[in-house]
Design a protein around this motif. Structure first.
Motif, PDB file in Angstrom:
ATOM      1  N   ASP A   1       8.069   1.690   4.580  1.00 21.63           N
ATOM      2  CA  ASP A   1       7.693   0.680   3.586  1.00 21.63           C
ATOM      3  C   ASP A   1       6.185   0.488   3.465  1.00 21.63           C
ATOM      4  O   ASP A   1       5.716  -0.093   2.486  1.00 21.63           O
ATOM      5  CB  ASP A   1       8.323  -0.671   3.921  1.00 21.63           C
ATOM      6  CG  ASP A   1       9.804  -0.722   3.607  1.00 21.63           C
ATOM      7  OD1 ASP A   1      10.286   0.140   2.855  1.00 21.63           O
ATOM      8  OD2 ASP A   1      10.479  -1.629   4.122  1.00 21.63           O
ATOM      9  N   ILE A   2       5.425   0.937   4.449  1.00 19.57           N
ATOM     10  CA  ILE A   2       3.968   0.744   4.402  1.00 19.57           C
ATOM     11  C   ILE A   2       3.386   1.635   3.315  1.00 19.57           C
ATOM     12  O   ILE A   2       3.576   2.855   3.319  1.00 19.57           O
ATOM     13  CB  ILE A   2       3.319   1.047   5.768  1.00 19.57           C
ATOM     14  CG1 ILE A   2       3.753  -0.008   6.792  1.00 19.57           C
ATOM     15  CG2 ILE A   2       1.790   1.084   5.644  1.00 19.57           C
ATOM     16  CD1 ILE A   2       3.268   0.246   8.208  1.00 19.57           C
ATOM     17  N   GLU A   3       2.703   1.020   2.374  1.00 23.28           N
ATOM     18  CA  GLU A   3       2.133   1.744   1.249  1.00 23.28           C
ATOM     19  C   GLU A   3       0.656   2.055   1.459  1.00 23.28           C
ATOM     20  O   GLU A   3       0.199   3.139   1.126  1.00 23.28           O
ATOM     21  CB  GLU A   3       2.332   0.938  -0.034  1.00 23.28           C
ATOM     22  CG  GLU A   3       3.797   0.736  -0.369  1.00 23.28           C
ATOM     23  CD  GLU A   3       4.017  -0.295  -1.440  1.00 23.28           C
ATOM     24  OE1 GLU A   3       3.086  -0.575  -2.225  1.00 23.28           O
ATOM     25  OE2 GLU A   3       5.133  -0.833  -1.492  1.00 23.28           O
ATOM     26  N   ALA A   4      -0.090   1.087   1.989  1.00 20.20           N
ATOM     27  CA  ALA A   4      -1.536   1.265   2.170  1.00 20.20           C
ATOM     28  C   ALA A   4      -2.063   0.181   3.074  1.00 20.20           C
ATOM     29  O   ALA A   4      -1.419  -0.852   3.282  1.00 20.20           O
ATOM     30  CB  ALA A   4      -2.244   1.209   0.823  1.00 20.20           C
ATOM     31  N   TRP A   5      -3.247   0.430   3.625  1.00 15.56           N
ATOM     32  CA  TRP A   5      -3.956  -0.600   4.380  1.00 15.56           C
ATOM     33  C   TRP A   5      -5.437  -0.498   4.078  1.00 15.56           C
ATOM     34  O   TRP A   5      -5.951   0.584   3.824  1.00 15.56           O
ATOM     35  CB  TRP A   5      -3.672  -0.545   5.873  1.00 15.56           C
ATOM     36  CG  TRP A   5      -3.980   0.744   6.545  1.00 15.56           C
ATOM     37  CD1 TRP A   5      -5.164   1.118   7.104  1.00 15.56           C
ATOM     38  CD2 TRP A   5      -3.098   1.842   6.761  1.00 15.56           C
ATOM     39  NE1 TRP A   5      -5.071   2.373   7.652  1.00 15.56           N
ATOM     40  CE2 TRP A   5      -3.798   2.841   7.448  1.00 15.56           C
ATOM     41  CE3 TRP A   5      -1.774   2.085   6.428  1.00 15.56           C
ATOM     42  CZ2 TRP A   5      -3.222   4.055   7.809  1.00 15.56           C
ATOM     43  CZ3 TRP A   5      -1.210   3.288   6.788  1.00 15.56           C
ATOM     44  CH2 TRP A   5      -1.938   4.242   7.478  1.00 15.56           C
ATOM     45  N   THR A   6      -6.095  -1.654   4.082  1.00 13.49           N
ATOM     46  CA  THR A   6      -7.494  -1.745   3.693  1.00 13.49           C
ATOM     47  C   THR A   6      -8.206  -2.750   4.598  1.00 13.49           C
ATOM     48  O   THR A   6      -7.641  -3.791   4.919  1.00 13.49           O
ATOM     49  CB  THR A   6      -7.606  -2.248   2.231  1.00 13.49           C
ATOM     50  OG1 THR A   6      -6.770  -1.462   1.399  1.00 13.49           O
ATOM     51  CG2 THR A   6      -9.029  -2.196   1.741  1.00 13.49           C
TER      52      THR A   6
ATOM     53  N   GLU B   1      -5.742  -5.575   5.836  1.00 13.19           N
ATOM     54  CA  GLU B   1      -4.704  -5.997   4.905  1.00 13.19           C
ATOM     55  C   GLU B   1      -3.737  -4.828   4.726  1.00 13.19           C
ATOM     56  O   GLU B   1      -4.149  -3.729   4.382  1.00 13.19           O
ATOM     57  CB  GLU B   1      -5.342  -6.390   3.572  1.00 13.19           C
ATOM     58  CG  GLU B   1      -4.386  -6.976   2.581  1.00 13.19           C
ATOM     59  CD  GLU B   1      -5.104  -7.424   1.327  1.00 13.19           C
ATOM     60  OE1 GLU B   1      -5.484  -8.600   1.250  1.00 13.19           O
ATOM     61  OE2 GLU B   1      -5.316  -6.568   0.449  1.00 13.19           O
ATOM     62  N   VAL B   2      -2.453  -5.079   4.991  1.00 16.02           N
ATOM     63  CA  VAL B   2      -1.437  -4.032   4.952  1.00 16.02           C
ATOM     64  C   VAL B   2      -0.418  -4.352   3.868  1.00 16.02           C
ATOM     65  O   VAL B   2       0.167  -5.433   3.856  1.00 16.02           O
ATOM     66  CB  VAL B   2      -0.712  -3.919   6.315  1.00 16.02           C
ATOM     67  CG1 VAL B   2       0.317  -2.799   6.275  1.00 16.02           C
ATOM     68  CG2 VAL B   2      -1.703  -3.712   7.449  1.00 16.02           C
ATOM     69  N   GLU B   3      -0.213  -3.404   2.952  1.00 16.84           N
ATOM     70  CA  GLU B   3       0.833  -3.523   1.939  1.00 16.84           C
ATOM     71  C   GLU B   3       2.092  -2.893   2.508  1.00 16.84           C
ATOM     72  O   GLU B   3       2.137  -1.689   2.749  1.00 16.84           O
ATOM     73  CB  GLU B   3       0.427  -2.800   0.662  1.00 16.84           C
ATOM     74  CG  GLU B   3      -0.782  -3.374  -0.020  1.00 16.84           C
ATOM     75  CD  GLU B   3      -1.219  -2.542  -1.213  1.00 16.84           C
ATOM     76  OE1 GLU B   3      -0.351  -1.999  -1.930  1.00 16.84           O
ATOM     77  OE2 GLU B   3      -2.428  -2.416  -1.403  1.00 16.84           O
ATOM     78  N   CYS B   4       3.103  -3.723   2.742  1.00 15.73           N
ATOM     79  CA  CYS B   4       4.339  -3.250   3.350  1.00 15.73           C
ATOM     80  C   CYS B   4       5.512  -3.760   2.523  1.00 15.73           C
ATOM     81  O   CYS B   4       5.934  -4.904   2.666  1.00 15.73           O
ATOM     82  CB  CYS B   4       4.429  -3.732   4.791  1.00 15.73           C
ATOM     83  SG  CYS B   4       5.838  -3.100   5.699  1.00 15.73           S
ATOM     84  N   GLY B   5       6.011  -2.890   1.652  1.00 19.65           N
ATOM     85  CA  GLY B   5       7.095  -3.309   0.763  1.00 19.65           C
ATOM     86  C   GLY B   5       6.634  -4.447  -0.112  1.00 19.65           C
ATOM     87  O   GLY B   5       5.594  -4.372  -0.758  1.00 19.65           O
TER      88      GLY B   5
END
Length: 66
Positions: free
Chosen positions: A13-18, A29-33
């Motif tokens: 589910d992890i899409e990206a992190w910044t 910041e983590v985009e997870c689902g």
């Protein structure tokens, strides 16, 4: 569901992190689902080699296993 299965699902589910830097702090910041997770950078040992699986383990251990 086992811990390993939950971590594998989270990793997929992890899409990206910044790295986000504002006037008071610096964090990951983590985009997870459908979720946006804000984490302390000190929780991550090496951002350059970080994989989705490693990040999922960190998130699980810090936020979900309690």
């Amino acid at each position: 569901m086992t811990k390993e299965e939950r971590i594998a699902n989270m990793a997929s589910d992890i899409e990206a992190w910044t790295v986000i830097e504002d006037s008071t702090e610096k964090y990951l910041e983590v985009e997870c689902g459908e979720f946006l997770i804000e984490m302390d950078l000190e929780d991550v040992e090496n951002l350059e080699t970080l994989t989705k699986e490693e990040l999922a383990v960190i998130i699980f251990n810090k936020y979900l296993e309690q």
